[in-house]
Design a protein around this motif. Structure first.
Motif: not given
Length: 233
Positions: A60-68, A80-81, A144-148
Motif C-alpha cells: 500500500n505504498g509503505e516504505l520498504s527496502t526493495v530493489w524495485f 515497473t520500468k 512480459q519481462s524486458v529480460v525476454y
C-alpha cells in the motif's frame, strides 16, 4: 553493504541480493545461521548489498527496502520500468566497483533470494550477459519481462550467456513454484542453460542444502587462479 572474505586480495566476486523488505546484513546472518558458518571462499569476495528504502506498491505504498517497485506480486503483472531503471544504476555501480578492482565480468556471479533473485536474472540476462553465472532462489520473472525482450534481440555473435541455477520450494505459497518453473523454461527457450531444482517440504525460504549446492557451483564457475595459489604460499 556487507562484505565477507578471508583476505582483501580476491580474484572473483559474488553479489547476493536480498529479498523484499530485507537487508544485506540480515541475509548474511540468515546464510550464516543455515550453514553454521559464513559462505566464504579464500579467493572470492561475497557482497551483500542493501536495497534503498522506497515506496512499495504491494504494501500500500509503505516504505520498504526493495530493489524495485511492483504493481503486484504476480507473474502476469507488468514490470515497473522506471523503478527497474533506477535499480539498474545501483547494479551497474556494484559491478563497476569490482571491475575497478581488477575483477573481469567473467569472474563475477550474481544471485539472490525472491526479489533479489529476480534482480539477478535481470542483471545476468538483460544488463551484463558476460557474467560467470546467475543463481535465483524462490524467484520469478514477469511474463512480459524486458529480460525476454533482451534475449530475443541478442546479436548472433554475442558473448556466451551465464549459466543459471534456480531453486524453488514446492510448498512456496508467496511465489508459487509454477512461476519459477515457467520463468526458467522461458529463459531456456531463449538460450539460457542451467538447472531448476524443486525443493521438497520447502516454503518461501532459503535452505541449507541449496546453499551448499550454490557454494559448490560457485567454486566450479570461479576456481582459484594460479595467482591465488601463489598468494597462499
Amino acid at each position: 553493504m556487507s562484505v565477507n572474505s578471508r583476505n582483501i586480495k580476491h580474484s572473483a566476486s559474488v553479489i547476493f541480493f536480498h529479498g523484499s523488505g530485507d537487508t544485506g546484513p540480515n541475509v548474511l546472518e540468515w546464510v550464516r545461521f543455515l550453514l553454521g558458518r559464513n559462505m566464504e571462499f579464500s579467493h572470492i569476495k561475497v557482497i551483500y548489498p542493501t536495497a534503498p528504502l522506497q515506496k512499495y506498491t504491494p504494501l500500500n505504498g509503505e516504505l520498504s527496502t526493495v530493489w524495485f517497485d511492483r504493481r503486484s506480486v504476480n507473474i502476469a503483472a507488468q514490470e515497473t520500468k522506471k523503478s527497474m531503471s533506477q535499480c539498474y544504476e545501483i547494479v551497474h555501480q556494484l559491478i563497476q566497483e569490482e571491475v575497478a578492482q581488477g575483477i573481469p565480468l567473467n569472474r563475477i556471479i550474481v544471485g539472490g533470494f525472491s526479489m533479489g533473485g529476480a534482480l539477478a536474472l535481470h542483471t545476468g540476462y538483460h544488463l551484463n550477459t558476460g557474467l560467470a553465472g546467475v543463481f535465483a532462489h524462490s524467484s520469478f520473472l514477469n511474463r512480459q519481462s524486458v529480460v525476454y525482450e533482451s534475449l530475443e534481440t541478442r546479436p548472433p555473435n554475442s558473448v556466451q550467456l551465464p549459466e543459471l541455477r534456480m531453486f524453488h520450494g514446492e510448498r512456496d505459497t508467496l511465489v508459487p513454484i509454477e512461476w519459477g518453473q515457467e520463468s526458467f523454461e522461458s529463459l531456456q527457450k531463449l538460450g539460457v542453460t542451467g538447472t531448476f531444482k524443486p525443493l521438497k517440504n520447502t516454503l518461501h525460504e532459503l535452505k541449507k542444502s541449496s546453499l551448499i549446492e550454490i557454494e559448490q557451483w560457485i567454486l566450479e564457475k570461479l576456481p582459484p587462479l594460479e595467482s591465488d595459489v601463489q598468494n597462499k604460499l
